[in-house]
Design an enzyme around this catalytic site. Structure first.
Site, PDB file in Angstrom:
ATOM      1  CE  LYS A  78      -2.267  -1.333   3.697  1.00  0.00           C
ATOM      2  NZ  LYS A  78      -1.664  -2.667   3.887  1.00  0.00           N
ATOM      3  CB  VAL A  79       3.485   2.549   2.331  1.00  0.00           C
ATOM      4  CG1 VAL A  79       4.351   3.807   2.385  1.00  0.00           C
ATOM      5  CG2 VAL A  79       2.590   2.487   3.560  1.00  0.00           C
ATOM      6  CB  VAL A 139       8.999   5.740   5.948  1.00  0.00           C
ATOM      7  CG1 VAL A 139       9.540   7.143   5.895  1.00  0.00           C
ATOM      8  CG2 VAL A 139       8.500   5.272   4.611  1.00  0.00           C
ATOM      9  CB  ALA A 140       9.912  -0.062   6.007  1.00  0.00           C
ATOM     10  NE  ARG A 141       7.608  -1.249  12.460  1.00  0.00           N
ATOM     11  CZ  ARG A 141       6.719  -0.330  12.083  1.00  0.00           C
ATOM     12  NH1 ARG A 141       7.093   0.690  11.314  1.00  0.00           N
ATOM     13  NH2 ARG A 141       5.464  -0.413  12.465  1.00  0.00           N
ATOM     14  CG  ASP A 147       9.713   8.053  10.215  1.00  0.00           C
ATOM     15  OD1 ASP A 147       9.837   9.031  10.987  1.00  0.00           O
ATOM     16  OD2 ASP A 147       8.666   7.390  10.124  1.00  0.00           O
ATOM     17  CD  GLU A 199      11.320   3.294  16.016  1.00  0.00           C
ATOM     18  OE1 GLU A 199      10.193   3.478  16.486  1.00  0.00           O
ATOM     19  OE2 GLU A 199      11.527   3.160  14.802  1.00  0.00           O
ATOM     20  CG  HIS A 215       8.075   5.342  14.105  1.00  0.00           C
ATOM     21  ND1 HIS A 215       8.346   4.065  14.517  1.00  0.00           N
ATOM     22  CD2 HIS A 215       7.070   5.217  13.196  1.00  0.00           C
ATOM     23  CE1 HIS A 215       7.547   3.213  13.885  1.00  0.00           C
ATOM     24  NE2 HIS A 215       6.760   3.906  13.078  1.00  0.00           N
ATOM     25  CG  LEU A 216       7.765  12.425  13.143  1.00  0.00           C
ATOM     26  CD1 LEU A 216       8.215  13.833  12.729  1.00  0.00           C
ATOM     27  CD2 LEU A 216       6.732  12.532  14.265  1.00  0.00           C
ATOM     28  N   GLY A 217       6.102   8.747  10.366  1.00  0.00           N
ATOM     29  CA  GLY A 217       5.424   8.387   9.112  1.00  0.00           C
ATOM     30  C   GLY A 217       3.915   8.468   9.197  1.00  0.00           C
ATOM     31  CB  ALA A 218       1.479   6.677  11.168  1.00  0.00           C
TER      32      ALA A 218
HETATM   33  N1  NAI Z   1       7.059   4.970   9.529  1.00  0.00           N
HETATM   34  C1  NAI Z   1       5.795   4.806   9.794  1.00  0.00           C
HETATM   35  O1  NAI Z   1       5.218   5.519  10.605  1.00  0.00           O
HETATM   36  C2  NAI Z   1       5.032   3.758   9.086  1.00  0.00           C
HETATM   37  C3  NAI Z   1       5.656   2.600   8.724  1.00  0.00           C
HETATM   38  N2  NAI Z   1       4.961   1.618   8.078  1.00  0.00           N
HETATM   39  C4  NAI Z   1       5.721   0.421   7.709  1.00  0.00           C
HETATM   40  O2  NAI Z   1       5.587   0.234   6.333  1.00  0.00           O
HETATM   41  C5  NAI Z   1       5.367  -1.142   6.077  1.00  0.00           C
HETATM   42  C6  NAI Z   1       4.532  -1.275   4.826  1.00  0.00           C
HETATM   43  O3  NAI Z   1       3.221  -0.832   5.065  1.00  0.00           O
HETATM   44  P1  NAI Z   1       2.062  -1.150   4.010  1.00  0.00           P
HETATM   45  O4  NAI Z   1       2.497  -0.754   2.669  1.00  0.00           O
HETATM   46  O5  NAI Z   1       0.833  -0.572   4.557  1.00  0.00           O
HETATM   47  O6  NAI Z   1       2.013  -2.732   4.112  1.00  0.00           O
HETATM   48  P2  NAI Z   1       1.624  -3.736   2.955  1.00  0.00           P
HETATM   49  O7  NAI Z   1       1.415  -5.028   3.617  1.00  0.00           O
HETATM   50  O8  NAI Z   1       0.521  -3.169   2.139  1.00  0.00           O
HETATM   51  O9  NAI Z   1       2.935  -3.815   2.033  1.00  0.00           O
HETATM   52  C7  NAI Z   1       4.073  -4.500   2.375  1.00  0.00           C
HETATM   53  C8  NAI Z   1       4.627  -5.094   1.096  1.00  0.00           C
HETATM   54  O10 NAI Z   1       5.899  -5.642   1.367  1.00  0.00           O
HETATM   55  C9  NAI Z   1       6.041  -6.790   0.571  1.00  0.00           C
HETATM   56  N3  NAI Z   1       7.114  -7.642   1.014  1.00  0.00           N
HETATM   57  C10 NAI Z   1       7.077  -8.640   1.942  1.00  0.00           C
HETATM   58  N4  NAI Z   1       8.274  -9.226   2.017  1.00  0.00           N
HETATM   59  C11 NAI Z   1       9.087  -8.603   1.128  1.00  0.00           C
HETATM   60  C12 NAI Z   1      10.426  -8.775   0.753  1.00  0.00           C
HETATM   61  N5  NAI Z   1      11.181  -9.717   1.302  1.00  0.00           N
HETATM   62  N6  NAI Z   1      10.921  -7.963  -0.192  1.00  0.00           N
HETATM   63  C13 NAI Z   1      10.167  -7.011  -0.759  1.00  0.00           C
HETATM   64  N7  NAI Z   1       8.867  -6.811  -0.455  1.00  0.00           N
HETATM   65  C14 NAI Z   1       8.353  -7.592   0.481  1.00  0.00           C
HETATM   66  C15 NAI Z   1       4.680  -7.422   0.629  1.00  0.00           C
HETATM   67  O11 NAI Z   1       4.478  -8.313  -0.437  1.00  0.00           O
HETATM   68  C16 NAI Z   1       3.767  -6.225   0.560  1.00  0.00           C
HETATM   69  O12 NAI Z   1       3.372  -5.978  -0.773  1.00  0.00           O
HETATM   70  C17 NAI Z   1       4.664  -1.660   7.334  1.00  0.00           C
HETATM   71  O13 NAI Z   1       4.933  -3.014   7.542  1.00  0.00           O
HETATM   72  C18 NAI Z   1       5.217  -0.818   8.407  1.00  0.00           C
HETATM   73  O14 NAI Z   1       6.295  -1.504   8.980  1.00  0.00           O
HETATM   74  C19 NAI Z   1       3.653   1.770   7.752  1.00  0.00           C
HETATM   75  C20 NAI Z   1       2.980   2.891   8.097  1.00  0.00           C
HETATM   76  C21 NAI Z   1       3.606   3.988   8.817  1.00  0.00           C
HETATM   77  O1  HPV Z   2       1.635   1.904  11.159  1.00  0.00           O
HETATM   78  C1  HPV Z   2       2.836   1.655  11.287  1.00  0.00           C
HETATM   79  O2  HPV Z   2       3.364   0.598  10.938  1.00  0.00           O
HETATM   80  C2  HPV Z   2       3.698   2.645  11.893  1.00  0.00           C
HETATM   81  O3  HPV Z   2       4.885   2.449  11.905  1.00  0.00           O
HETATM   82  C3  HPV Z   2       3.117   3.807  12.565  1.00  0.00           C
HETATM   83  O4  HPV Z   2       3.562   3.742  13.886  1.00  0.00           O
HETATM   84  P1  HPV Z   2       2.884   4.629  15.021  1.00  0.00           P
HETATM   85  O5  HPV Z   2       1.464   4.186  15.126  1.00  0.00           O
HETATM   86  O6  HPV Z   2       2.992   6.044  14.584  1.00  0.00           O
HETATM   87  O7  HPV Z   2       3.663   4.329  16.267  1.00  0.00           O
END
Ligand code: NAI
Ligand code: HPV
Length: 600
Positions: free
Chosen positions: A207-208, A286-288, A312, A317, A336-339
Site C-alpha cells: 500500500k505505502v 520509513v518501513a522499520r 524515520d 526506538e 517515527h513520524l510516518g503515520a
Molecule cells: N514509519 C511509519 O510511521 C510507518 C511505517 N509503516 C511500515 O511500512 C510497512 C509497509 O506498510 P504497508 O504498505 O501498509 O504494508 P503492505 O502489507 O501493504 O505492504 C508490504 C509489502 O511488502 C512486501 N514484502 C514482503 N516481504 C518482502 C520482501 N522480502 N521484499 C520485498 N517486499 C516484500 C509485501 O508483499 C507487501 O506488498 C509496514 O509493515 C510498516 O512496517 C507503515 C505505516 C507507517
Molecule cells: O503503522 C505503522 O506501521 C507505523 O509504523 C506507525 O507507527 P505509530 O502508530 O505512529 O507508532
C-alpha cells in the site's frame, strides 16, 4: 450417492511453537455461541470471527499509546476506557489482567509476558497502525487472543513522509536549515541532487510502496519496484516495472524501503547488499529500522557507497543520542513520524476502535492478523452448521468415559459442493471448541483452535463425502467420530468401534440425526437424554411422566430402532436439567438398558 473422500490433517498454526498454555476461564465473558453479524461494508475485504457470546458487563479497553479523539469516543460508547500512556513493561503486565482489550501503536512491546499476565481475560490486541512486529503473534494465538490492525488509514501519511524525506535528503533541507539557524550562509556546501530522471527502487510494493511510486512518477522519476508477492499487472498499471532484488539495488539512484519487518526482511540491507549498490546511492527508510543492518549502513556511508540516508525508523526506538548513524552528517532523521498526521491519526483511531469493539462483540473482524480469513458471505451461509459443529463436538466428548483420553477425532462432511467450494476451517474450529472446552479450562476460538488441539495431542482429521444433487446448501450432514475410547453410553459406539454422532441442519435448526448405529432426530436445543431400551409400547409415556413430575419440559422425543420390539435409542430434548433422582428413576424402568444426560 457417489462417495469420494480426502483426508486433511489439521495444520499447525506455527510449527515452531513449543511452550505452555496458561489460560484460565475468561473473567468477564460468557462464551456460548458464535455471533455472526454482518460487518460494515469494506469492499472485498475478508473477515474472521473472533469469538462468541454476549458480554456480562462492560469490557475494559486499555489504550496504552495516544489515540485520536474520534476513536476514543467510539470506544467509550461501548467500553470502560483506560488511557494509560508510557507504562513500564511491569506496569503493563499488572494492568493487563483487568483488561479485555489493549490498543497500542509502535511504542509498546506486547510480549509473551503480557498474554501470560492477562490470565486469559485479554481477548483482543488492536494495533493502531500497520506494522505488528511489536506484538508477539505466536503468544497471542496460543492464548486465543485476536490481533487486529488498522492497515489503511495511515498509508498516504507514510507515503507522503517518504516523499518528504526523499526531497529533503536530496536538497539537504535539514542540514541547511540547522546551519542557517546557527548563523551560517553556506550556499555552496548544500548543493543538492535532482530527482527528475533518476531511478527510484521501491522495495516492498504494497500500500505505502505503491503510493510512493505514484508520487515519485509525478516528480519525473523512473520507478522500479521489488516485491516477491506483488502482482505485475498492478505495477504495470501505474507504469512501474517489477524487478529482482539484485536488479533493483544495482540500478537505483534512490532506494525507498516499504516492506514489513519479518525474519526474511530483517537486515536485508547489509554489508553484502550495500556492496552490490551503485556508488552514491541514497536511501529512505520509513518501513522499520530492523530491515537495515545499521552498523553496515554507517560503514557504507563512511565509504561513500551510500551518499545519504533519510531515516524515520530505527532498530531501537528511540535510538541512542550518541548513535553514529543518527549523528552522521549525511543522515537525516525523524522520530517515527510516518503515520503522524492529524488526518491519519484520526483515521487510524476510528479504524482500530471499530475493529476492537467489533471483535469484542464477537462480530467479524476484517483486519485480523492471526486468524484464518473467511469471507463474510461464507460465514453467514455456514452459521447454522457452525452451531451444529460445536454441539456435535460437545455431545461426542460427553459420551466418552472419563479417563479414556481423546486423541483421534474424525470429522466427515457430506456435501454436494466441490471440495474447494466448502471452507471447513470454521467448522473444524467449532468442533474442536466443542470437544475441548467441556474437558478443560481452555477457552477455544477460531484463533487458537488448531493450536490447542495440537497442543493437547488431539488429532483431528477431516473427510469429505461428495454427494450427488444440488450444491445449494453447503452441507448435508456432519459426522463426528472419536476413536480408541470407551463410551459411557455403549450404544454410541458405531459398528466400526468409534463413538459416532451425526447431525444435520433442518429449517435452519441443527438436529442430532444419528447416535452410534441408531438414527434419531432431535433438535439440538436445550439438553438431551439418551436412553437405550427394548422397543415396546408405553415407553415415551413412562419417561415423559417422570420428567413431567419434576416440571422438566420435554421439547422433542425421537426413537431410533433396529427393528420393531428390538433395541431402540430414545433421544429426549429437555429445556431444563433433570435431577439425578429423575434420571435414576428413568434408568430403573425395566426396559431401559442405559441412560446418559448430555448438556449442550
Ligand atoms: N514509519 C511509519 O510511521 C510507518 C511505517 N509503516 C511500515 O511500512 C510497512 C509497509 O506498510 P504497508 O504498505 O501498509 O504494508 P503492505 O502489507 O501493504 O505492504 C508490504 C509489502 O511488502 C512486501 N514484502 C514482503 N516481504 C518482502 C520482501 N522480502 N521484499 C520485498 N517486499 C516484500 C509485501 O508483499 C507487501 O506488498 C509496514 O509493515 C510498516 O512496517 C507503515 C505505516 C507507517
Ligand atoms: O503503522 C505503522 O506501521 C507505523 O509504523 C506507525 O507507527 P505509530 O502508530 O505512529 O507508532
Amino acid at each position: 450417492m457417489a462417495a469420494s473422500t480426502s483426508t486433511l490433517n489439521v495444520p499447525s498454526l506455527n510449527p515452531k511453537l513449543s511452550s505452555s498454555l496458561s489460560i484460565s476461564s475468561p473473567a468477564q465473558f460468557s462464551i456460548s455461541s458464535l455471533s455472526l453479524r454482518a460487518a460494515h461494508g469494506r469492499g472485498s475485504r475478508r473477515f474472521v470471527v473472533l469469538a462468541t457470546g454476549g458480554l456480562d458487563a462492560k469490557p475494559t479497553v486499555l489504550v496504552a499509546e495516544k489515540l485520536g479523539a474520534a476513536g476514543l469516543d467510539l470506544l467509550k460508547e461501548f467500553a470502560n476506557v483506560d488511557c494509560s500512556y508510557n507504562l513500564s513493561p511491569e506496569e503493563l503486565n499488572t494492568k493487563i489482567s483487568l483488561c479485555d482489550a489493549l490498543i497500542v501503536r509502535s511504542g509498546t512491546k506486547v510480549s509473551r509476558e503480557v498474554f501470560e499476565s492477562s490470565g486469559g481475560r485479554l481477548k483482543v490486541v488492536g494495533r493502531a497502525g500497520v506494522g505488528i512486529d511489536n506484538v508477539d503473534l505466536a503468544a497471542a494465538t496460543e492464548h486465543g487472543c485476536l490481533v487486529v490492525n488498522a492497515p489503511t488509514a495511515n498509508t498516504v501519511a507514510a507515503a507522503e513522509h517518504g516523499i518528504a524525506l526523499l526531497a529533503a535528503m536530496a536538497r539537504n533541507v535539514a542540514q541547511a536549515d540547522a546551519s542557517v539557524k546557527a548563523g551560517k550562509w553556506l550556499r555552496n556546501k548544500y548543493v543538492g541532487v535532482s530527482l527528475v530522471g533518476k531511478t527510484l527502487a521501491v522495495m516492498g510494493f504494497g500500500k505505502v510502496g505503491t503510493e510512493v511510486a505514484r508520487r515519485a512518477k509525478g516528480l519525473g522519476m523512473h520507478v522500479i519496484a521489488h516485491d516477491p508477492y506483488a502482482p505485475a499487472d498492478r505495477a504495470r498499471a501505474i507504469g512501474v516495472e517489477l524487478v529482482t532484488f539484485d536488479e533493483a539495488i544495482a540500478t537505483a539512484d534512490f532506494i525507498s524501503l516499504h516492506m514489513p519487518l519479518t525474519p526474511t526482511t530483517s537486515k536485508m540491507l547489509n554489508d553484502e547488499t550495500f556492496g552490490k549498490m551503485k556508488k552514491g546511492v541514497r536511501i529512505v527508510n520509513v518501513a522499520r529500522g530492523g530491515v537495515i543492518d545499521e552498523e553496515a549502513l554507517v560503514r557504507a556511508l563512511d565509504s561513500g557507497i551510500v551518499a545519504q540516508a533519510a531515516l524515520d525508523v530505527f532498530t531501537k526506538e528511540p535510538p541512542s543520542p550518541e548513535s553514529k548513524l543518527v549523528q552522521h552528517e549525511n543522515v537525516i532523521v525523524t522520530p517515527h513520524l510516518g503515520a503522524s498526521t492529524v488526518e491519519a491519526q484520526e483515521g487510524v483511531a476510528i479504524e482500530i476502535a471499530e475493529a476492537v469493539v467489533g471483535a469484542l462483540k464477537g462480530e467479524l473482524a476484517s483486519t485480523a492478523v492471526n486468524a484464518p480469513m473467511v469471507p463474510a458471505e461464507v460465514l453467514s451461509e455456514l452459521k447454522p452448521y457452525v452451531i451444529l459443529a460445536e454441539k456435535l463436538g460437545r455431545l461426542a466428548v460427553q459420551l466418552v468415559t472419563g479417563g479414556s483420553g481423546v486423541k483421534s477425532v474424525k470429522v466427515t462432511y457430506a456435501s454436494a459442493r466441490a471440495p474447494d467450494d466448502l471452507d471447513t476451517r470454521v467448522l473444524r474450529a467449532m468442533i474442536t471448541k466443542g470437544i475441548i472446552e467441556p474437558i478443560s479450562s481452555v477457552f477455544v476460538n477460531l484463533v487458537n483452535a488448531d493450536f490447542t488441539a495440537k497442543q493437547r495431542g488431539v488429532r483431528i482429521t477431516e473427510e469429505r463425502i461428495l454427494l450427488d444433487g444440488s450444491p445449494e446448501a453447503p452441507l448435508d450432514s456432519i459426522q463426528v467420530q472419536i476413536a480408541n475410547v470407551e463410551s459411557k453410553f455403549a450404544s454410541a459406539i458405531s459398528d466400526t468401534g468409534e463413538i459416532r454422532v451425526e447431525g444435520r441442519v433442518k429449517d435452519g435448526v441443527p438436529h442430532l440425526t444419528r447416535v452410534g448405529s441408531f438414527e434419531v432426530d432431535v433438535s439440538l436445543e436445550g439438553s438431551i437424554i439418551l436412553c437405550r431400551q427394548v422397543d415396546q409400547p408405553g415407553m415415551i409415556g413412562k419417561v415423559g411422566s417422570i420428567l413431567g413430575q419434576e416440571n422438566v419440559n420435554v421439547s422433542f422425543m425421537s426413537v431410533g430402532r433396529i427393528a420393531p420390539r428390538k433395541q431402540a435409542v430414545m433421544a429426549i430434548g429437555v429445556d431444563d436439567q433433570p435431577s439425578k433422582e429423575s434420571l435414576q428413576r428413568i434408568g430403573e424402568i425395566p426396559a431401559v438398558e442405559e441412560i446418559v444426560f448430555l448438556k449442550l
